[in-house]
Write an enzyme that holds these catalytic residues in place. Structure first.
Site: not given
Ligand code: F6R
Length: 641
Positions: A28, A53, A100, A126, A515, A522
């Site tokens: 959040c 967030r 969230w 949070n 990817e 997504e």
């Molecule tokens: C997808 C995406 C997520 C993040 C994952 C890790 O587009 O952004 O899959 O890569 O949640 O996030 P970080 O890199 O912030 O640890």
């Protein structure tokens, strides 16, 4: 950070850091304000900037003359803003929250802030209060009532309970003390901001597990989940550590631990580019961040090559060349897109540095208790630096005595503070929920790490120079590929109605295929799978038909002919084929669509192949009318297990 390098910052951060066990969190955004200005517009603006967030529901509480004005809405911050414009909360003290949901459905009653049943305290939170049921039971027996399904309400009532028990010489002194005493009874995690009806100009915050930062302003202070919430007003920040409580007034603040030790605050100036959090002429942040990649990639390399251009240099590794020579194995850990970056890094490090690499999902590694060789270096990658599983994996590796490194984009994040050393990406804030510029910058930095480690071993001076030249040329190549955006849009427009896609590639293009599939699913909600191209024959080929396009990632290297054979297998089964491949292969490959990428050094080809995939996903999502920056059910920083 303006003045500190990674090493110095780590020192500053790590000195005071209290270690806590990793638990689950709400994801959040919170922001609280106390100062000379009207709180409402500052809180709403801050919430809009924190909305990435979490965006299920949002709420605000502002202290008026004799009561709180609380406005809460299910949906986006814009919906809250419209309701707030009607309610017009007036006051210079307030808190707000964008949620969230994990604990209690997405309803107005469960939306924060939560006001204690005596009406004295409003709180945003949070985290997870794990023992909230027993606290709630205790408080119900004492006459407190509850109106939500959340754990948070137990904390607002618990603070009210402690406050009512305090000898009330002056409301001011008891407020922070009541929060502190309440937290002593809480098991779980929290980043909280609390206001009290009796204390017109006081805000109390505390942190254990969730990030909380003080923005130090001119006769005003702000408490927020991250700097973006208040960077328009101040760049002077204090990062709270776990187990600390802060008591804030417009003209200052005091920090102590929940066990009542005084804490000396370190005010730091953050280097924040406000344009990062503004859309400018772009339609949304994902598009903006795709086009920011040439600059993000330049920033990842700035000042990081040796004068003779034969190797990379990193200031914050905190490991000597000698220590690095003793590394026998590297374990890479991350989640989501960053995990895909790890897979590319595995390929690059093994190929150029000849060090065996393993890649683990952080969420698996932390509970798997895998045997690890003693000379293993544990390397995590995280854009946000706050992903709970990656942070927990890092802590677990440290607990076992392994040396740890991190690649992260977020200065002062939990991972930046926890790791033994690391490399900042300097990609600028990534607001769009789907990672784009952070991913390509992570691959570029991984290639630089492979180069650096390779040059400590068997990679020759000449090979090093060739690789540095290749890396330096990446931003210009990316600029060229971005010029094909309209062409890629035309492909997306023609293909967006398909329900299933396959993404196929070999070797370093396999993680790029993963990817590409993740990006598409997504943000457009089209089902997509990434697969090693040759593995297709072992199952996924059953999906191939006129209704299932395959996106092939082709490199010009020695396995090109093998990939071309895989393309023929799909064509023979009437599957539409989109190829992302080098210019010189265009004639040879019978594709329905062909997106050219330049012929480049093998180490940088995965970066270039990523750009068309991002654009394909982006334009497909736009064509389908999706909310590209805030896809359903997602949030930028995953801080729940
Ligand atoms: C997808 C995406 C997520 C993040 C994952 C890790 O587009 O952004 O899959 O890569 O949640 O996030 P970080 O890199 O912030 O640890």
């Amino acid at each position: 950070m303006l003045c500190l390098g990674f090493t110095q910052q780590l020192h500053a951060f790590c000195l005071n850091l209290k270690k806590i066990p990793a638990l689950s969190f709400y994801m959040c955004g919170i922001i609280g304000y106390v100062g000379k200005n009207s709180a409402t517009p500052i809180l709403i603006d801050g919430l809009k900037r924190l909305e990435y967030r979490g965006y299920d529901s949002a709420g605000i509480a502002v202290r008026g003359k004799s009561a709180f004005t609380v406005v809460r809405r299910v949906g986006r911050v814009d919906q809250l803003a419209a309701a707030v414009a009607k309610a017009k909360p007036v006051g210079s003290l307030g808190i707000s929250h964008t949620r969230w949901a994990t604990h209690g459905g997405v309803t107005e009653k469960n939306t924060h802030p939560h006001v204690s049943s005596d009406g004295k305290f409003a709180l945003v939170h949070n985290g997870v209060i794990e023992n909230y049921q027993s606290i709630k039971k205790f408080l119900i027996e004492k006459g407190y009532t509850f109106s939500s399904e959340t754990d948070t309400e137990a904390l607002s009532n618990l603070i009210a309970y402690h406050y009512a028990k305090e000898p009330q010489q002056s409301g001011t002194s008891c407020f922070a003390e009541s929060v502190r005493k309440s937290l002593l009874h809480v098991q779980g995690t929290y980043g909280i901001a609390v206001i009290c009806l009796d204390c017109p100009m006081e805000l109390v915050g505390a942190r254990k597990g969730s990030p909380l930062i003080i923005g130090v302003g001119d006769e005003e202070n702000i408490l927020a989940s991250d700097v973006s919430a208040f960077a328009m007003r101040t760049r002077n920040v204090v990062y709270l550590n776990d187990g600390e409580v802060v008591h804030i007034r417009p003209d200052g603040f005091t920090i102590s631990t929940i066990t009542q030790e005084e804490v000396a605050a370190v005010v730091q100036e953050v280097d924040w580019n406000i344009e990062d959090s503004e859309l400018g002429t772009f339609k949304n942040f994902m598009e903006k961040e795709i086009f920011e990649q040439p600059a993000a990639l330049e920033n990842a390399m700035r000042g990081r090559f040796s004068d003779d251009g034969s190797t990379a240099m990193f200031g914050g590794l905190n490991l000597s060349s000698k220590e690095l020579r003793y590394v026998d194995r590297i374990l890479l850990c991350a989640c989501g897109t960053a995990w895909h970056a790890c897979l590319v890094a595995e390929y690059l490090i093994e190929r150029y540095a000849r060090i065996p690499v393993e890649v683990e999902y952080a969420s698996e590694f932390r509970y798997r208790n895998a045997p690890i060789d003693k000379n293993t270096l544990v390397f995590v990658i995280s854009q946000s630096g706050e992903t709970i599983d990656t942070l927990a994996a890092l802590k677990e590796a440290k607990r076992k005595g392994f040396r740890t490194l991190a690649i992260t984009n977020s200065v002062g994040s939990s991972i930046a503070r926890e790791t033994d050393g690391g490399i900042y990406q300097h990609a600028g804030q990534e607001v769009g929920v789907a990672s784009t510029k952070a991913f390509t910058s992570q691959i570029l930095i991984s290639a630089m790490v492979a180069l650096y480690l390779g040059r400590l071993r068997d990679l020759s001076y000449e090979e090093g120079r060739t690789m540095v030249d290749a890396l330096r040329s990446v931003p210009n190549h990316v600029k060229e590929i971005l010029k094909q955006a309209d062409y890629i849009k035309s492909i997306a427009d023609r293909y967006a109605h398909f329900k299933d896609f396959l993404f196929l590639g070999r070797q370093s293009m396999f993680p790029i295929a993963l990817e590409g599939a993740l990006k598409l699913k997504e943000i457009s909600y089209i089902h997509a799978e990434g697969y090693p191209a040759a593995e297709m024959k072992h199952g996924p080929i059953a999906l191939i038909c006129e209704e299932c396009p395959s996106v092939f990632l082709v490199t010009g290297g020695e396995i090109m002919q093998k990939t071309l054979a895989n393309i023929q297998e799909v064509k023979a089964r009437k599957g539409p084929v989109i190829v992302i491949g080098p210019k010189h292969c265009r004639e040879e490959i019978q594709a329905d669509e062909y997106i050219e990428i330049p012929d480049v050094h093998d180490a940088v080809a995965p970066i270039l192949a990523t750009i068309p995939l991002q654009l394909l996903a982006y334009h497909s999502a736009v064509k389908l009318g999706r909310d590209v920056d805030k896809p359903r059910n997602l949030a930028k920083s995953v801080t729940v297990e």
